[in-house]
Design a protein around this motif. Sequence first.
Motif, PDB file in Angstrom:
ATOM      1  N   UNK A 263       0.994  -1.157  -0.107  1.00 14.49           N
ATOM      2  CA  UNK A 263      -0.038  -0.074   0.038  1.00 14.49           C
ATOM      3  C   UNK A 263       0.872   1.319  -0.017  1.00 14.49           C
ATOM      4  N   UNK A 264       2.034   1.164   0.330  1.00 19.05           N
ATOM      5  CA  UNK A 264       2.808   2.506   0.418  1.00 19.05           C
ATOM      6  C   UNK A 264       3.594   2.749  -1.014  1.00 19.05           C
ATOM      7  N   UNK A 265       3.948   1.725  -1.567  1.00 19.34           N
ATOM      8  CA  UNK A 265       4.584   2.137  -2.972  1.00 19.34           C
ATOM      9  C   UNK A 265       3.484   1.846  -4.285  1.00 19.34           C
ATOM     10  N   UNK A 266       2.624   0.970  -4.022  1.00 21.99           N
ATOM     11  CA  UNK A 266       1.688   0.815  -5.038  1.00 21.99           C
ATOM     12  C   UNK A 266       2.104  -0.110  -6.161  1.00 21.99           C
ATOM     13  N   UNK A 267       3.103  -0.793  -5.887  1.00 25.14           N
ATOM     14  CA  UNK A 267       3.585  -2.162  -6.642  1.00 25.14           C
ATOM     15  C   UNK A 267       3.364  -3.286  -5.986  1.00 25.14           C
ATOM     16  N   UNK A 268       3.799  -4.358  -6.850  1.00 22.16           N
ATOM     17  CA  UNK A 268       3.704  -5.609  -6.021  1.00 22.16           C
ATOM     18  C   UNK A 268       5.251  -5.772  -5.331  1.00 22.16           C
ATOM     19  N   UNK A 269       5.053  -6.783  -4.245  1.00 23.34           N
ATOM     20  CA  UNK A 269       6.405  -7.053  -3.648  1.00 23.34           C
ATOM     21  C   UNK A 269       7.264  -7.332  -4.301  1.00 23.34           C
ATOM     22  N   UNK A 270       8.793  -6.816  -3.964  1.00 21.17           N
ATOM     23  CA  UNK A 270       9.883  -7.177  -4.808  1.00 21.17           C
ATOM     24  C   UNK A 270      10.424  -8.427  -4.405  1.00 21.17           C
ATOM     25  N   UNK A 271      10.109  -9.067  -3.252  1.00 17.17           N
ATOM     26  CA  UNK A 271      10.921 -10.324  -2.740  1.00 17.17           C
ATOM     27  C   UNK A 271       9.721 -11.287  -2.554  1.00 17.17           C
ATOM     28  N   UNK A 272      10.174 -12.556  -2.691  1.00 20.77           N
ATOM     29  CA  UNK A 272       9.130 -13.506  -2.445  1.00 20.77           C
ATOM     30  C   UNK A 272       8.998 -13.925  -1.054  1.00 20.77           C
ATOM     31  N   UNK A 273       7.566 -13.855  -0.622  1.00 18.80           N
ATOM     32  CA  UNK A 273       7.172 -14.090   0.526  1.00 18.80           C
ATOM     33  C   UNK A 273       6.157 -15.263   0.654  1.00 18.80           C
ATOM     34  N   UNK A 274       6.335 -16.299   1.635  1.00 18.30           N
ATOM     35  CA  UNK A 274       5.349 -16.958   1.645  1.00 18.30           C
ATOM     36  C   UNK A 274       4.825 -17.125   3.203  1.00 18.30           C
ATOM     37  N   UNK A 275       3.828 -16.793   3.427  1.00 19.26           N
ATOM     38  CA  UNK A 275       3.056 -16.690   4.787  1.00 19.26           C
ATOM     39  C   UNK A 275       1.883 -17.391   5.033  1.00 19.26           C
ATOM     40  N   UNK A 276       2.090 -18.365   6.147  1.00 20.15           N
ATOM     41  CA  UNK A 276       0.820 -18.896   6.798  1.00 20.15           C
ATOM     42  C   UNK A 276       0.642 -18.465   8.167  1.00 20.15           C
ATOM     43  N   UNK A 277      -0.825 -18.227   8.309  1.00 24.60           N
ATOM     44  CA  UNK A 277      -1.312 -17.591   9.850  1.00 24.60           C
ATOM     45  C   UNK A 277      -2.149 -18.707  10.281  1.00 24.60           C
ATOM     46  N   UNK A 278      -2.109 -18.816  11.664  1.00 26.83           N
ATOM     47  CA  UNK A 278      -3.193 -19.641  12.173  1.00 26.83           C
ATOM     48  C   UNK A 278      -3.913 -18.843  13.175  1.00 26.83           C
ATOM     49  N   UNK A 279      -5.189 -18.597  13.199  1.00 31.79           N
ATOM     50  CA  UNK A 279      -5.760 -17.707  14.011  1.00 31.79           C
ATOM     51  C   UNK A 279      -7.130 -18.260  14.596  1.00 31.79           C
ATOM     52  N   UNK A 280      -7.733 -17.831  15.718  1.00 32.39           N
ATOM     53  CA  UNK A 280      -9.124 -18.320  15.984  1.00 32.39           C
ATOM     54  C   UNK A 280     -10.170 -17.948  15.131  1.00 32.39           C
ATOM     55  N   UNK A 281      -9.993 -17.003  14.008  1.00 28.29           N
ATOM     56  CA  UNK A 281     -11.028 -16.719  13.198  1.00 28.29           C
ATOM     57  C   UNK A 281     -10.519 -16.460  12.022  1.00 28.29           C
ATOM     58  N   UNK A 282     -11.231 -17.224  10.887  1.00 23.56           N
ATOM     59  CA  UNK A 282     -10.877 -17.129   9.424  1.00 23.56           C
ATOM     60  C   UNK A 282     -10.649 -15.954   8.762  1.00 23.56           C
ATOM     61  N   UNK A 283     -11.646 -14.818   9.222  1.00 21.82           N
ATOM     62  CA  UNK A 283     -11.446 -13.453   8.487  1.00 21.82           C
ATOM     63  C   UNK A 283     -10.098 -13.100   8.990  1.00 21.82           C
ATOM     64  N   UNK A 284      -9.560 -12.917  10.265  1.00 21.74           N
ATOM     65  CA  UNK A 284      -8.651 -12.527  10.957  1.00 21.74           C
ATOM     66  C   UNK A 284      -7.349 -13.149  10.190  1.00 21.74           C
ATOM     67  N   UNK A 285      -7.397 -14.424  10.085  1.00 20.57           N
ATOM     68  CA  UNK A 285      -6.266 -15.324   9.515  1.00 20.57           C
ATOM     69  C   UNK A 285      -6.215 -14.644   8.080  1.00 20.57           C
ATOM     70  N   UNK A 286      -6.892 -14.678   7.464  1.00 20.61           N
ATOM     71  CA  UNK A 286      -6.956 -14.459   6.044  1.00 20.61           C
ATOM     72  C   UNK A 286      -6.142 -12.926   5.613  1.00 20.61           C
ATOM     73  N   UNK A 287      -6.796 -12.230   6.645  1.00 15.44           N
ATOM     74  CA  UNK A 287      -6.207 -10.566   6.493  1.00 15.44           C
ATOM     75  C   UNK A 287      -4.620 -10.468   6.816  1.00 15.44           C
ATOM     76  N   UNK A 288      -4.595 -11.279   8.162  1.00 16.13           N
ATOM     77  CA  UNK A 288      -3.141 -11.330   8.518  1.00 16.13           C
ATOM     78  C   UNK A 288      -1.878 -12.086   7.523  1.00 16.13           C
ATOM     79  N   UNK A 289      -2.307 -13.101   6.781  1.00 14.47           N
ATOM     80  CA  UNK A 289      -1.685 -13.591   5.962  1.00 14.47           C
ATOM     81  C   UNK A 289      -0.962 -12.675   4.881  1.00 14.47           C
ATOM     82  N   UNK A 290      -2.063 -11.496   4.269  1.00 18.20           N
ATOM     83  CA  UNK A 290      -1.595 -10.751   3.423  1.00 18.20           C
ATOM     84  C   UNK A 290      -0.686  -9.572   4.091  1.00 18.20           C
ATOM     85  N   UNK A 291      -1.223  -9.100   5.382  1.00 15.25           N
ATOM     86  CA  UNK A 291      -0.647  -8.125   6.103  1.00 15.25           C
ATOM     87  C   UNK A 291       0.753  -8.458   6.477  1.00 15.25           C
ATOM     88  N   UNK A 292       0.995  -9.847   6.790  1.00 16.06           N
ATOM     89  CA  UNK A 292       2.304 -10.017   7.335  1.00 16.06           C
ATOM     90  C   UNK A 292       3.229 -10.297   6.131  1.00 16.06           C
TER      91      UNK A 292
END
Length: 329
Positions: A263-292
Motif C-alpha cells: 500500500x505504500x509503494x503501489x507496486x507488487x512486492x519485490x521479494x518472494x514471501x510465503x506466509x501462513x497464519x493460524x488464528x481463532x478466526x478465519x477472517x483475521x487469519x486471511x487478512x493477516x496472511x496478506x498483512x504480514x
Amino acid sequence: MTSFSNTARTFLCCCLALSFLPVRAQDKRYTYEKGMMGSPFKLVLYAPNDSVAKVAADNAFKRVEQLNEIMSDYRDGSEINRLSATSGSGQWVKVSKDLFDILAVSQDISAKTGGVFDATLGPVVQMWRHATRKGIFPPEEEIRETLARTGYAKLKMNAKTQSILLTQKGMRLDIGGLGKGYAAEEAIKEVRKLGITSAMMDAGGKIVLTNPPPGTAGWNINVSNGSDSLKAMQLSNVSLATSGPTYRYMEHNGVRYSHIVDPKTGIGLLFHVRTTVISPDGTVADALATAFSVAGIEKSKKYLKSFKGSRVWLVEKQGDRVAEWNMLK
C-alpha cells in the motif's frame, strides 16, 4: 427367595434403561466442492446421513454466493461496488450487516498494522491487475495518481446507523484480502445450524476447522514454505490462511513482482514471501496472511502482539538471502 440388594437393583435398572436409548450410528464423511469467488471451495463434513449432509452443503454454498453478491469487486452490481461509486459525494451510505462487519474487521487490522492491510487499495489493485494481464509496468505518474485515491483513514464508519462514508472521489474498495476467510467462517456457521460439529471449509487456501473428525485428534493439514519444507499438523477449532506469489506474479525487466501489492509503494512486492497464519478466526487469519507478507518478519513480530491466539510461519526470499520466522514448529 433371595432379594436384590439396593446396589444390584439400581445397576439392573440402569442397564435396562440404557438398552432402550437410541444409538446414533457413526457419522459418515461427505465431501463437496464448488468453484466460487474465483477459487475452489471444498467442504468436508461428517453427518448422520446423505440428506442432512446435502442440506448442509447447499446452505453453505448458498451463503457463500450471497456474500459474493455483496463483496465481489468483479461484479458491477455488487453492494461493495455500488458503495465505491458514492466516493467523494459526501453521502453516508447504509450498508448490509455483512459488508459493515467485514469492513469493520478490515479497518481494525489496518489500524493495528500501520496500514499494511488496506481495503481502500482497490484503485491500485485494479491498476496492477491490468499491468499483470498486459505485461506492461505502470508509469510512475499513474502509480502516484492511483495511490492518492487510497488510504484507510478515508473510509469512515458509523456503527449506530450501520453506514459508510468514502471521503475522496475515485476511491474503490477491495476486500479480496479477507473475503474468502469471512465466507468460509459464514459457511461453517450454516453447517453448524444443522447440528454438524465436525466440518472443514477450504476456500482456496483459507481454511476454517471445527471439531476433529470422529475418532481422530484433529484434521490433517500440510503447510509448505513454498519450496522444500513441509509441516504436517493436526488442527481443530482454528482457522488457517496461506499467502504467497507462487503462481501469481509479473516479471518486468528481469524482476519478479508479486500479486500482493504494498500500500505504500503501489507496486507488487519485490521479494518472494510465503506466509501462513493460524488464528481463532478465519477472517483475521486471511487478512493477516496478506498483512504480514507486506510487513515482513521484523514488523510482523511487533504487529502480532495485537492478535492474541495467532501463530505465523513467514519465509522471505530476496536474491540469495532467506529469512524465516516459524511459530508452527
